[in-house]
Design a protein around this motif. Structure first.
Motif, PDB file in Angstrom:
ATOM      1  N   ASP A  11      74.571 120.121 -65.028  1.00 40.87           N
ATOM      2  CA  ASP A  11      75.516 120.585 -66.052  1.00 40.87           C
ATOM      3  C   ASP A  11      76.654 121.405 -65.455  1.00 40.87           C
ATOM      4  O   ASP A  11      77.559 121.834 -66.177  1.00 40.87           O
ATOM      5  CB  ASP A  11      74.789 121.399 -67.131  1.00 40.87           C
ATOM      6  N   GLU A  12      76.627 121.616 -64.136  1.00 42.29           N
ATOM      7  CA  GLU A  12      77.676 122.402 -63.487  1.00 42.29           C
ATOM      8  C   GLU A  12      78.518 121.499 -62.588  1.00 42.29           C
ATOM      9  O   GLU A  12      78.061 121.092 -61.511  1.00 42.29           O
ATOM     10  CB  GLU A  12      77.069 123.536 -62.660  1.00 42.29           C
ATOM     11  N   PRO A  13      79.753 121.186 -62.979  1.00 44.25           N
ATOM     12  CA  PRO A  13      80.624 120.329 -62.162  1.00 44.25           C
ATOM     13  C   PRO A  13      80.819 120.850 -60.737  1.00 44.25           C
ATOM     14  O   PRO A  13      80.948 120.061 -59.797  1.00 44.25           O
ATOM     15  CB  PRO A  13      81.950 120.338 -62.938  1.00 44.25           C
ATOM     16  N   ARG A  14      80.820 122.172 -60.588  1.00 43.12           N
ATOM     17  CA  ARG A  14      81.004 122.749 -59.249  1.00 43.12           C
ATOM     18  C   ARG A  14      79.878 122.320 -58.317  1.00 43.12           C
ATOM     19  O   ARG A  14      80.109 121.971 -57.149  1.00 43.12           O
ATOM     20  CB  ARG A  14      81.036 124.278 -59.362  1.00 43.12           C
ATOM     21  N   ILE A  15      78.640 122.334 -58.827  1.00 43.35           N
ATOM     22  CA  ILE A  15      77.494 121.915 -58.019  1.00 43.35           C
ATOM     23  C   ILE A  15      77.582 120.430 -57.698  1.00 43.35           C
ATOM     24  O   ILE A  15      77.315 119.996 -56.572  1.00 43.35           O
ATOM     25  CB  ILE A  15      76.178 122.250 -58.750  1.00 43.35           C
ATOM     26  N   LEU A  16      78.001 119.643 -58.678  1.00 41.27           N
ATOM     27  CA  LEU A  16      78.133 118.204 -58.459  1.00 41.27           C
ATOM     28  C   LEU A  16      79.171 117.901 -57.375  1.00 41.27           C
ATOM     29  O   LEU A  16      78.951 117.035 -56.519  1.00 41.27           O
ATOM     30  CB  LEU A  16      78.510 117.509 -59.762  1.00 41.27           C
ATOM     31  N   ARG A  17      80.273 118.614 -57.412  1.00 41.25           N
ATOM     32  CA  ARG A  17      81.311 118.392 -56.390  1.00 41.25           C
ATOM     33  C   ARG A  17      80.776 118.739 -55.003  1.00 41.25           C
ATOM     34  O   ARG A  17      81.059 118.045 -54.014  1.00 41.25           O
ATOM     35  CB  ARG A  17      82.560 119.223 -56.717  1.00 41.25           C
ATOM     36  N   SER A  18      79.998 119.817 -54.945  1.00 41.25           N
ATOM     37  CA  SER A  18      79.422 120.228 -53.667  1.00 41.25           C
ATOM     38  C   SER A  18      78.438 119.187 -53.141  1.00 41.25           C
ATOM     39  O   SER A  18      78.459 118.826 -51.953  1.00 41.25           O
ATOM     40  CB  SER A  18      78.704 121.577 -53.837  1.00 41.25           C
ATOM     41  N   LEU A  19      77.599 118.665 -54.035  1.00 46.81           N
ATOM     42  CA  LEU A  19      76.624 117.645 -53.629  1.00 46.81           C
ATOM     43  C   LEU A  19      77.323 116.367 -53.168  1.00 46.81           C
ATOM     44  O   LEU A  19      76.914 115.744 -52.183  1.00 46.81           O
ATOM     45  CB  LEU A  19      75.678 117.352 -54.792  1.00 46.81           C
ATOM     46  N   LYS A  20      78.376 115.990 -53.882  1.00 44.88           N
ATOM     47  CA  LYS A  20      79.107 114.780 -53.493  1.00 44.88           C
ATOM     48  C   LYS A  20      79.716 114.939 -52.108  1.00 44.88           C
ATOM     49  O   LYS A  20      79.683 114.004 -51.292  1.00 44.88           O
ATOM     50  CB  LYS A  20      80.185 114.468 -54.520  1.00 44.88           C
ATOM     51  N   MET A  21      80.243 116.111 -51.833  1.00 43.29           N
ATOM     52  CA  MET A  21      80.849 116.376 -50.528  1.00 43.29           C
ATOM     53  C   MET A  21      79.798 116.244 -49.417  1.00 43.29           C
ATOM     54  O   MET A  21      80.060 115.677 -48.354  1.00 43.29           O
ATOM     55  CB  MET A  21      81.462 117.769 -50.505  1.00 43.29           C
ATOM     56  N   HIS A  22      78.588 116.769 -49.673  1.00 41.01           N
ATOM     57  CA  HIS A  22      77.540 116.752 -48.652  1.00 41.01           C
ATOM     58  C   HIS A  22      77.015 115.350 -48.367  1.00 41.01           C
ATOM     59  O   HIS A  22      76.549 115.084 -47.247  1.00 41.01           O
ATOM     60  CB  HIS A  22      76.373 117.648 -49.075  1.00 41.01           C
ATOM     61  N   PHE A  23      77.078 114.453 -49.347  1.00 43.20           N
ATOM     62  CA  PHE A  23      76.423 113.155 -49.181  1.00 43.20           C
ATOM     63  C   PHE A  23      77.382 111.961 -49.128  1.00 43.20           C
ATOM     64  O   PHE A  23      76.936 110.833 -48.958  1.00 43.20           O
ATOM     65  CB  PHE A  23      75.398 112.939 -50.302  1.00 43.20           C
ATOM     66  N   ARG A  24      78.676 112.201 -49.248  1.00 44.50           N
ATOM     67  CA  ARG A  24      79.602 111.072 -49.352  1.00 44.50           C
ATOM     68  C   ARG A  24      79.687 110.251 -48.071  1.00 44.50           C
ATOM     69  O   ARG A  24      80.033 109.063 -48.116  1.00 44.50           O
ATOM     70  CB  ARG A  24      80.988 111.573 -49.748  1.00 44.50           C
ATOM     71  N   GLN A  25      79.378 110.840 -46.922  1.00 48.24           N
ATOM     72  CA  GLN A  25      79.435 110.077 -45.679  1.00 48.24           C
ATOM     73  C   GLN A  25      78.255 109.120 -45.534  1.00 48.24           C
ATOM     74  O   GLN A  25      78.393 108.033 -44.969  1.00 48.24           O
ATOM     75  CB  GLN A  25      79.478 111.022 -44.468  1.00 48.24           C
TER      76      GLN A  25
END
Length: 312
Positions: A11-25
């Motif tokens: 429910d927190e977009p900030r956390i989602l953005r952080s997770l996406k950054m960590h796993f996008r590679q």
């Protein structure tokens, strides 16, 4: 090469953005705050891993993972949350059959290690789990011939618990009993069990390390914990380190236990027929450094089984 797909819901977009950054590679990452949107994505894509938060405005994470389990059985399910709520933790294993329960704030290296292992398992078992789902009805047809061989080990220091379970289920199962660790070790060396029903304590001693060891030795053994659950963190360890199949509260509800036993044996038999599926219940071996804190009785149990795989 196409990247494996992972979906995060929080429910927190900030956390989602952080997770996406960590796993996008390493992954094709989908993020959302909406459970309906997630299910639409799951329905349209072959997703290896889903990581869900627990507390969201419209739906609990355990409910989301339960729905994903039904819609996409091959998808590995992980609960990532900052709230170690006891009921939610129990539901996560009983309803969602999750692979891991991770608490916030997470360590990036640990989260990546867990997600990468889950991805590897999902990819390795993808075709097998699809076939297992397609052949489920066929497998059910042969249960009548297997049921007579279904064996339960009750590990409890209260004989009345064993007698009650034996009385309720003797027509469908062979029920054995161990009231102490040495008896349990002896029985496990002599006989193969599909399910064990155990408390977290035995003769006032915490025996959860034995649960971890048993799952490492025999991944197809389904563990039903029958205990007075009071500590959410203990249940989290039982999920992460012991991959318990169900957590059943005392006093015993035999209707609930009957359903759990039936499903546990169905699952056990699928793992026996397709051993590669046991990877979906992967647990790490208990480090010898940790065993230094165990009692002599538990260490003797470990010594008997160290290096041995019961799936012989």
């Amino acid at each position: 090469m196409q990247k494996p797909k992972i979906a995060f819901i929080d429910d927190e977009p900030r956390i989602l953005r952080s997770l996406k950054m960590h796993f996008r590679q390493s992954h094709d990452v989908f993020i959302t705050t909406d459970a309906t949107e997630l299910m639409e994505y799951i329905s349209a894509n072959e997703v290896q891993v889903v990581v869900s938060d627990q507390r969201m405005p419209d739906k609990q994470g355990t409910e989301v993972l339960r729905d994903i389990k039904a819609a996409s059985p091959n998808t590995i399910r992980i609960l990532l949350t900052g709230y170690a709520d006891l009921n939610a933790v129990i539901d996560s294993v009983n309803e969602g059959e999750i692979y891991r329960y991770i608490t916030k704030p997470w360590q990036n290296d640990e989260l990546k290690k867990t997600v990468n292992k889950a991805t590897e398992i999902a990819q390795k078992t993808q075709e097998i789990t699809q076939n297992a789902t397609e052949n489920h009805d066929t497998q059910n047809c042969i249960h009548a011939s297997i049921d007579s061989k279904r064996s339960i080990l009750v590990l409890d220091d209260d004989e009345s618990v064993y007698q009650q379970i034996k009385s309720h289920f003797k027509s469908a199962y062979t029920v054995s009993w161990a009231s102490n660790i040495d008896q349990a070790a002896s029985l496990l060396q002599k006989k193969r069990f599909g399910v064990t029903i155990t408390d977290s304590t035995l003769n006032k001693e915490n025996i959860t390390p034995i649960v971890y060891a048993l799952k490492n030795i025999q991944p197809d053994l389904m563990v039903l914990m029958l205990t007075e659950f009071k500590d959410a963190h203990m249940v989290i360890d039982l999920i992460n380190k012991g991959q318990v199949y169900r957590c059943l509260p005392r006093p015993t509800n035999f209707s609930m236990m009957s359903i759990s036993l039936d499903r546990a044996f169905d699952h056990h038999e699928r793992l026996v027929q397709q051993p590669i599926l046991a990877a979906r219940h992967h647990v790490e071996a208990v480090p010898e450094s940790e065993t230094l804190n165990f009692s002599d009785k538990i260490n003797r149990f470990f010594a008997k089984f160290r290096g041995l795989r019961i799936g012989r």
